[in-house]
Design an enzyme around this catalytic site. Structure first.
Site, PDB file in Angstrom:
ATOM      1  N   ASP A 123      35.942  32.342  47.470  1.00  0.00           N
ATOM      2  CA  ASP A 123      36.415  32.599  48.639  1.00  0.00           C
ATOM      3  C   ASP A 123      37.671  31.744  48.701  1.00  0.00           C
ATOM      4  O   ASP A 123      37.343  30.503  48.349  1.00  0.00           O
ATOM      5  CB  ASP A 123      35.410  32.625  49.637  1.00  0.00           C
ATOM      6  CG  ASP A 123      34.871  33.841  50.165  1.00  0.00           C
ATOM      7  OD1 ASP A 123      35.946  34.760  50.126  1.00  0.00           O
ATOM      8  OD2 ASP A 123      33.949  33.999  50.581  1.00  0.00           O
ATOM      9  N   ARG A 171      40.638  39.412  44.947  1.00  0.00           N
ATOM     10  CA  ARG A 171      40.511  39.975  46.187  1.00  0.00           C
ATOM     11  C   ARG A 171      41.759  39.694  47.042  1.00  0.00           C
ATOM     12  O   ARG A 171      41.771  38.286  47.297  1.00  0.00           O
ATOM     13  CB  ARG A 171      39.078  39.511  46.775  1.00  0.00           C
ATOM     14  CG  ARG A 171      39.221  39.958  48.300  1.00  0.00           C
ATOM     15  CD  ARG A 171      37.809  39.143  49.003  1.00  0.00           C
ATOM     16  NE  ARG A 171      36.584  39.407  48.269  1.00  0.00           N
ATOM     17  CZ  ARG A 171      35.429  38.641  48.436  1.00  0.00           C
ATOM     18  NH1 ARG A 171      35.716  37.414  49.119  1.00  0.00           N
ATOM     19  NH2 ARG A 171      34.228  38.765  47.752  1.00  0.00           N
ATOM     20  N   LYS A 174      44.172  39.521  54.412  1.00  0.00           N
ATOM     21  CA  LYS A 174      45.011  38.849  55.088  1.00  0.00           C
ATOM     22  C   LYS A 174      44.975  37.409  55.474  1.00  0.00           C
ATOM     23  O   LYS A 174      45.855  36.713  55.222  1.00  0.00           O
ATOM     24  CB  LYS A 174      45.212  39.727  56.418  1.00  0.00           C
ATOM     25  CG  LYS A 174      45.632  41.132  56.425  1.00  0.00           C
ATOM     26  CD  LYS A 174      45.877  41.818  57.553  1.00  0.00           C
ATOM     27  CE  LYS A 174      46.245  43.386  57.446  1.00  0.00           C
ATOM     28  NZ  LYS A 174      46.421  43.907  58.793  1.00  0.00           N
TER      29      LYS A 174
END
Length: 295
Positions: A123, A171, A174
């Site tokens: 992430d 991935r 925004k």
């Protein structure tokens, strides 16, 4: 302005105590955070949806906490079905303590995931962690070529980063953080334009784009770019958050698209919830209505 306020609140201990202590909050949180992750994953899988699961927690400040996070992911991997992914925040694995510690812990998770035939995605977090995130991703890919990485289009160098990793699982989102104006776009229009530029780069590359958005315009653009670059429905996927636009998730899956739902779980949900509220005013309105209806 509202987005900035909410993102600031996401890092406020005082605001966290206020929101977390409210007896009205838990019912709202359960819309966006899984109470029973096993049951939620099973239900989504039965509906033809893929999942990526995140054990909530970040900014770990000691090695014991980081070890706890690794154990949580190893336990989670035992509960996931074939085709599942886990999303890992490197600060939860000790990045604020040491890049090497985070790399070693992430490698342990990747090794366990590979043994189960599952994947891992790193992430994206605050702007000051991005260089380390990509460095760790590059190192991990030498042993685990399918490990994914997240790129945030609100950062000005997003397209350049997409070009560097366009052979990987990427991935594209925004972004839900704040960065200095020199590093980040601030207007929604500029962030969207950056997103489209990144999409073009990824769709033209040799990797696997993961289109993380709920924006109908960007979903349409992604579909068009996939056709333009000869990608069928196995050549990319859409990703959406648990609890956000579930009907659209099913619609896309129903027309043959691959759709993966980002499922967070765990007690450390406050910062995650604040970022979701900052991303979409509709989420904030839902939150307020839910509290008022229970008051």
């Amino acid at each position: 302005m509202l987005r900035h306020v909410l993102l600031t609140a996401s890092r406020s201990e005082r605001a966290e105590r206020l929101v977390s202590s409210s007896p009205l909050t838990r019912g709202v949180v359960s819309r966006y955070v899984a109470d029973d992750v096993g049951a939620v994953v099973h239900d989504l899988s039965d509906q033809g949806l893929l999942v990526t699961v995140d054990h909530l927690g970040e900014d770990v400040t000691d090695r014991t906490q980081a070890e706890h996070e690794v154990r949580a992911y190893l336990t989670l991997l035992e509960r996931l079905p074939a085709g599942a992914d886990v999303s890992v925040k490197l600060t939860a694995l000790g990045l604020r303590l040491s890049e090497q510690l985070a790399l070693d812990n992430a490698a342990s998770v990747c090794e366990a995931a590979a043994a189960k035939g599952l994947t891992v995605t790193l992430d994206a977090e605050e702007h000051d962690t991005i260089e380390a995130q990509h460095s760790i991703h590059s190192t991990l890919r030498k042993e685990h070529p399918d490990v994914g990485v997240v790129v945030q289009s609100y950062l000005r160098d997003a397209q350049e980063r997409c070009a560097r990793v366009d052979s990987a699982r990427v991935r594209l989102c925004k972004g839900a953080y704040v960065a200095p104006e020199a590093l980040a776009f601030t207007s929604p229009r500029d962030i969207d334009r950056s997103y489209v530029r990144c999409l073009r780069t990824l769709m033209a590359g040799t990797g696997y784009p993961m289109v993380a958005t709920h924006d109908p315009r960007l979903i349409e653009i992604a579909a068009a770019l996939a056709i333009l670059h000869g990608r069928d429905t196995t050549g990319f996927e859409y990703q959406m958050l648990y609890g956000v636009r579930p009907a659209e998730q099913l619609r896309l899956a129903g027309i043959g698209s691959q759709v993966r739902v980002y499922v967070p779980y765990g007690d450390d949900w406050y910062a995650y919830l604040m970022r979701r509220l900052a991303e979409r005013p509709a989420n904030l309105a839902f939150f307020a209505r839910s509290l008022l209806s229970k008051a």
